[in-house]
Design a protein around this motif. Structure first.
Motif, short mmCIF file in Angstrom:
data_model
loop_
_atom_site.label_atom_id
_atom_site.label_comp_id
_atom_site.label_asym_id
_atom_site.label_seq_id
_atom_site.Cartn_x
_atom_site.Cartn_y
_atom_site.Cartn_z
N LEU A 166 1.14 -1.27 0.14
CA LEU A 166 0.11 0.15 0.18
C LEU A 166 0.95 1.36 -0.16
O LEU A 166 0.51 1.89 -0.58
N GLY A 167 1.51 1.37 1.29
CA GLY A 167 2.63 2.28 0.39
C GLY A 167 3.47 2.39 -0.32
O GLY A 167 3.65 4.01 -1.10
N VAL A 168 4.01 1.51 -1.38
CA VAL A 168 4.59 1.93 -2.81
C VAL A 168 3.01 2.09 -3.48
O VAL A 168 4.21 3.31 -4.18
N LEU A 169 2.32 1.31 -3.64
CA LEU A 169 0.82 1.81 -4.28
C LEU A 169 1.03 3.53 -3.64
O LEU A 169 0.69 4.74 -5.05
N ALA A 170 1.03 3.93 -3.36
CA ALA A 170 0.73 5.17 -2.44
C ALA A 170 1.66 6.28 -3.18
O ALA A 170 1.60 7.33 -3.33
N ALA A 171 3.02 6.10 -2.96
CA ALA A 171 4.01 6.37 -3.21
C ALA A 171 4.27 6.73 -5.03
O ALA A 171 3.87 7.71 -5.25
N SER A 172 3.50 5.69 -5.48
CA SER A 172 4.17 5.58 -7.40
C SER A 172 2.46 6.90 -7.43
O SER A 172 2.97 7.76 -8.04
N GLU A 173 1.72 6.74 -6.83
CA GLU A 173 0.03 7.82 -7.12
C GLU A 173 0.43 9.12 -7.13
O GLU A 173 0.64 9.78 -7.82
N LEU A 174 0.84 10.01 -5.72
CA LEU A 174 1.67 10.83 -5.35
C LEU A 174 2.88 11.30 -6.31
O LEU A 174 2.85 12.39 -6.88
N VAL A 175 3.60 11.06 -6.86
CA VAL A 175 4.63 10.84 -7.60
C VAL A 175 4.62 10.95 -8.55
O VAL A 175 4.45 12.34 -10.11
N THR A 176 3.26 9.61 -9.70
CA THR A 176 2.88 10.28 -10.91
C THR A 176 1.73 11.20 -10.84
O THR A 176 2.44 12.57 -12.00
N ASN A 177 1.19 11.82 -9.96
CA ASN A 177 0.93 13.27 -9.89
C ASN A 177 1.51 14.39 -9.93
O ASN A 177 1.55 14.85 -11.05
N SER A 178 2.19 14.17 -8.76
CA SER A 178 3.23 15.42 -8.82
C SER A 178 4.23 15.57 -10.49
O SER A 178 4.12 17.06 -11.27
N LEU A 179 4.29 14.26 -11.38
CA LEU A 179 5.15 14.06 -12.54
C LEU A 179 4.20 15.17 -13.42
O LEU A 179 4.71 15.62 -14.38
N GLN A 180 2.74 14.69 -13.48
CA GLN A 180 2.07 15.25 -14.45
C GLN A 180 1.38 17.00 -15.10
O GLN A 180 0.85 16.79 -14.88
N HIS A 181 1.43 17.00 -13.01
CA HIS A 181 0.61 18.00 -12.99
C HIS A 181 2.24 19.17 -12.52
O HIS A 181 1.49 20.86 -12.39
N GLY A 182 2.65 19.12 -11.79
CA GLY A 182 3.84 20.07 -11.10
C GLY A 182 5.33 19.96 -11.45
O GLY A 182 4.85 19.82 -12.94
N THR A 183 5.59 20.84 -11.17
CA THR A 183 6.74 21.49 -11.65
C THR A 183 7.94 21.14 -10.64
O THR A 183 7.70 21.26 -9.65
N PRO A 184 9.45 21.34 -11.59
CA PRO A 184 10.69 21.13 -10.40
C PRO A 184 10.85 22.03 -9.42
O PRO A 184 10.20 22.84 -9.08
N PRO A 185 11.36 21.70 -8.17
CA PRO A 185 12.21 20.59 -8.43
C PRO A 185 10.84 20.08 -7.69
O PRO A 185 9.67 20.29 -6.75
N MET A 186 11.05 18.32 -7.41
CA MET A 186 10.41 18.02 -6.29
C MET A 186 11.22 16.56 -5.90
O MET A 186 11.53 16.18 -5.59
N ARG A 187 10.34 15.84 -4.80
CA ARG A 187 11.01 15.13 -3.49
C ARG A 187 9.83 14.40 -2.92
O ARG A 187 8.81 14.56 -2.54
N LEU A 188 10.71 13.78 -3.19
CA LEU A 188 9.51 11.50 -2.31
C LEU A 188 9.90 11.49 -1.02
O LEU A 188 10.90 11.85 -0.48
N ARG A 189 9.47 12.15 0.58
CA ARG A 189 9.49 11.45 1.20
C ARG A 189 8.51 10.77 2.42
O ARG A 189 7.60 11.64 2.75
#
Length: 174
Positions: free
Chosen positions: A84-107
């Motif tokens: 579940l943690g890996v899935l959540a991280a994947s979804e949050l990162v994918t959302n950021s990659l699609q809609h966000g701008t750098p700098p990006m960070r996973l914590r």
């Protein structure tokens, strides 16, 4: 002054001296020092923090999943919580990659009661949960995170960016 040694009074005295405050200083000075007990033994593993800077490109999402998987495995979570943690991280990162701008960070943060997964980026547009239509190819990430996590949210960060996070309640240990 992380890692300072000595009693709180000793640390305060050092901070005041380092700031150049003398007895004839004519303005108020306040110093707060927090001392918490050291965690050793099995409790020593309960407070952890791991972060990965996300460099753009299609390889960022798989790299983030691998990072989250390794961290969660090292924290010895159950297979279900790990997945579940890996899935959540994947979804949050994918959302950021699609809609966000750098700098990006996973914590990833672990306390005695929660696993917190947070992604920050440089765009201040806050996501919202929406209902994707069956034919939609996108728009399900936040809904998935909201469904699998105990809680989720977003906030603007200093400097014009945002943080999107979710948390999982951890089972209490006797």
């Amino acid at each position: 002054l992380a890692g300072a040694t000595g009693t709180p009074q000793v640390v305060c005295d050092r901070l005041i001296r380092a700031a150049g405050v003398t007895a004839d200083h004519d303005d108020d000075v306040a110093v707060l020092v927090l001392q918490h007990p050291a965690r050793t033994g099995p409790d020593g593993e309960l407070f952890r923090n791991a972060a990965l800077e996300l460099l753009g490109g299609v390889e960022a999402a798989p790299r983030a999943r691998a990072f989250a998987s390794g961290v969660l495995a090292s924290w010895r979570f159950s297979p279900e919580l790990h997945d579940l943690g890996v899935l959540a991280a994947s979804e949050l990162v994918t959302n950021s990659l699609q809609h966000g701008t750098p700098p990006m960070r996973l914590r990833l943060r672990r306390t005695d009661r929660r696993l917190i997964i947070e992604v920050t980026d440089g765009d201040d547009h806050l996501p919202r949960r929406r209902r994707a239509e069956p034919a939609d190819e996108a728009g399900r990430g936040i809904a998935i995170v909201a469904t699998i996590a105990s809680n989720w949210g977003s906030r603007r960060t200093p400097g014009g960016g945002k943080a999107v996070w979710c948390e999982f309640a951890l089972p209490r240990t006797p």
